[in-house]
Each structure stands twice: as structure tokens, then as C-alpha cells.
Design a protein around this motif. Structure first.
Motif, PDB file in Angstrom:
ATOM      1  N   UNK A 125      -5.171  -7.024  -1.628  1.00  0.00           N
ATOM      2  CA  UNK A 125      -3.753  -6.704  -1.785  1.00  0.00           C
ATOM      3  C   UNK A 125      -3.558  -5.248  -2.177  1.00  0.00           C
ATOM      4  N   UNK A 126      -4.586  -4.630  -2.698  1.00  0.00           N
ATOM      5  CA  UNK A 126      -4.509  -3.231  -3.111  1.00  0.00           C
ATOM      6  C   UNK A 126      -5.492  -2.362  -2.335  1.00  0.00           C
ATOM      7  N   UNK A 127      -5.706  -2.725  -1.076  1.00  0.00           N
ATOM      8  CA  UNK A 127      -6.578  -1.943  -0.195  1.00  0.00           C
ATOM      9  C   UNK A 127      -5.793  -1.553   1.050  1.00  0.00           C
ATOM     10  N   UNK A 128      -5.554  -0.267   1.205  1.00  0.00           N
ATOM     11  CA  UNK A 128      -4.831   0.286   2.352  1.00  0.00           C
ATOM     12  C   UNK A 128      -5.846   0.779   3.372  1.00  0.00           C
ATOM     13  N   UNK A 129      -5.727   0.328   4.613  1.00  0.00           N
ATOM     14  CA  UNK A 129      -6.674   0.670   5.665  1.00  0.00           C
ATOM     15  C   UNK A 129      -6.001   1.594   6.674  1.00  0.00           C
TER      16      UNK A 129
END
Length: 308
Positions: free
Chosen positions: A56-60
Motif C-alpha cells: 500500500x506504500x510502494x509506488x512503482x
């Protein structure tokens, strides 16, 4: 509209800021970690020494050079993380260019116009240049630095890592003297950190942001840091250098940008960061010491990560 991030230099007070500096540094350098197949450094550590980044707190960020993964920190910059997630989930960032890229400094993006003057339709957000650190947010200290990098006479604060993010903080022991049981802290603009662009108005963050290619301590407490690169760190310096509209420069673009939790489980990477309170991290830090037995500057150290 005023271009984001094109400001003049000004002074700042420790933990209290107004307008600020945003020029490229005169001369800065950082030591990149040794790349390997699955980690950002040549380290060997048991599985128990690694922390899995919350999807939920990982931007790809998918680029033509590969995937960049950014860990988001809502506990440090909640309004900015919420804005970034909202725009990402609207597919707002897809195909937006890196319109301003400066060697030895940063990669700026997030402008739908592609010239530095555009924003999203969402309201601007207040600056979150510092944060209040609670006892539940421990920091692995490695040294100290001036409270205000422009004014060494203002004293020093401890520097170290919070979950792998480089930060500076007042001593935790001072928490007993505060009403909320917390102390002042701020994240540091080292290579890999992601921060929000803005105009001269400190509360004008919107959609534009930048990924640090190198160290820029003069931005500390002046811009809102909300994330840190935990995958594809080596790709940050592959983004083409130049300014949109100058000399026929054709900027690179982000292909797609997604929050990992929104992807099917089988299609999302598992990104792990070495726990900074582990024995493995202590061993890693021992390898980073210089000949005089001292640690390098905090921005010359990258907490190991790995992708499974």
C-alpha cells in the motif's frame, strides 16, 4: 502559472521555514552502492534481517530503463502521500515526462503540461517540511550534522535512518519535555529521496515531484520529502539530462505509475529493506567505515534493499 521549483536562495530557521532555496547545488557527490542481482549492495543477511515494504506504500514507476520503486511514508508526510496516492490511482502520472533533469541534482516530473507550469486539478497542499517523531519511530543514529545546513552555529542534531530513510532528529530523550511526547525531525535530501516541487509559496505542492540523483542538503526543511527509492536506485541517473523546450531536448517519460497494492499479487514485486535495528545492519555499517574509523556522511550510505 509560476514554474515549480524555480526559486531564489533565502535563509531558513531550524524547524521553522518560509520561502527557501531551490537552486542546483554548486558541487555535490554521493557514493552509489555496489549493484548486484537482487540487492543494492554486496551484503549477505538472513531473511529475518529484512523488512518487506507494505504494498500500500510502494509506488512503482515504469520507465524505459526499468522499474523504479518508491516507499511512501505517510507517518512523515501524510498529506503528500495521500495526494500522490490519489493521483497515482487516477492514472494521472502515466506518460508524464521528466521535464527538468539536472545532472548531480534531481529528476523532476509530474507536470501534465510538460514545461514546469502545470498541476493537477486537486487542491494544493500544505508544506510538510518537518515532522514530529514519536517513540514508536526509532532511528538508528550514525552521527550528527548542523540543525540548519546553512547555519552551523545553530547547533547539531542526530542523523541516522528511519526504516532506511535518511533523517535528522532531536534526541529522543527530549520527548519527556514536550507536551505531545514527540521531538522535531526532518528527512534529508540524499540520493534516492523523493520530494515535492513547489513555487515560492511554501504551501503550493500539488502534483510535481522530484527524485534525487544526488545529495542536496540545502533543500532540507524547505521541501516536503514523502518517499525513498527502494528499487531501481541505479536507474535514477539514467534519466536523460535536460530541460523541456531547450535545445531540442526530448525528455524521458514515466510509462505507467501504480501503487503496488492495486496490482494482482502475482504481478507485484516484493521489495525488502534491511532492518536498521538488526545485527546484519550493524555488520553492514562496519563495512562502510572510513580509514579513520568514522562513518561517511549519511548521504554516502544507502541502506541495502532487495527485490524478490
Amino acid at each position: 502559472m509560476m514554474s515549480r521549483f524555480l526559486l531564489s536562495t533565502c535563509a531558513a530557521l531550524a524547524f521553522s521555514v518560509s520561502a527557501c532555496a531551490a537552486e542546483a547545488p554548486q558541487d555535490s557527490a554521493t557514493v552509489a552502492p555496489t549493484a548486484s542481482v537482487t540487492t543494492t549492495a554486496d551484503v549477505s543477511a538472513p531473511d529475518s534481517a529484512w523488512r518487506t515494504v507494505d504494498p500500500e506504500n510502494l509506488m512503482l514507476i515504469d520507465t524505459e530503463y526499468g522499474m523504479i520503486g518508491v516507499e511512501l511514508f505517510p507517518e512523515i508526510a501524510p498529506k503528500h502521500v495521500e495526494q500522490i496516492k490519489t493521483l497515482t490511482r487516477q492514472n494521472f502520472y502515466d506518460f508524464i515526462t521528466f521535464h527538468r533533469v539536472i545532472e548531480g541534482f534531481m529528476n523532476q516530473t509530474g507536470d501534465p503540461k510538460g514545461d514546469g507550469t502545470g498541476d493537477s486539478d486537486l487542491p494544493d497542499i500544505e508544506g510538510e517540511f518537518t515532522f514530529r517523531r514519536s517513540p514508536s519511530m526509532p532511528i538508528e543514529l550514525i552521527g550528527a550534522q548542523p540543525v540548519d545546513p546553512r547555519s552551523p552555529s545553530k547547533g547539531e542534531v542526530g542523523v541516522g535512518f528511519y526504516k532506511g530513510l535518511p533523517v535528522a532528529s532531536q534526541p529522543a530523550s527530549q520527548a519527556i519535555l514536550t507536551k505531545d511526547g514527540k521531538v522535531d525531525a526532518f528527512a534529508i535530501h540524499c540520493k534516492g529521496v523523493t520530494s515535492m516541487a513547489r513555487s515560492q509559496n511554501p504551501n503550493s505542492g500539488n502534483s510535481q515531484f522530484f527524485l534525487m540523483r544526488d545529495t542536496a542538503s540545502h533543500l532540507d526543511t524547505q521541501y516536503s520529502i514523502w518517499g525513498n527509492t527502494v528499487m531501481g536506485r541505479n536507474l535514477l541517473t539514467k534519466i536523460k539530462v535536460g530541460n523541456a523546450g531547450e535545445g531540442g531536448f526530448v525528455p524521458d517519460a514515466m510509462k505507467t505509475v501504480r501503487i503496488a497494492a492495486d496490482l494482482p499479487e502475482g504481478e507485484r514485486p516484493t521489495v525488502q529493506v534491511m532492518k536498521v535495528d538488526s545485527a546484519a545492519f550493524d555488520q553492514f555499517m562496519a563495512t562502510q567505515k572510513k580509514a579513520d574509523g568514522k562513518y561517511p556522511e549519511i548521504c554516502d550510505i544507502a541502506v541495502p534493499t532487495r527485490t524478490l
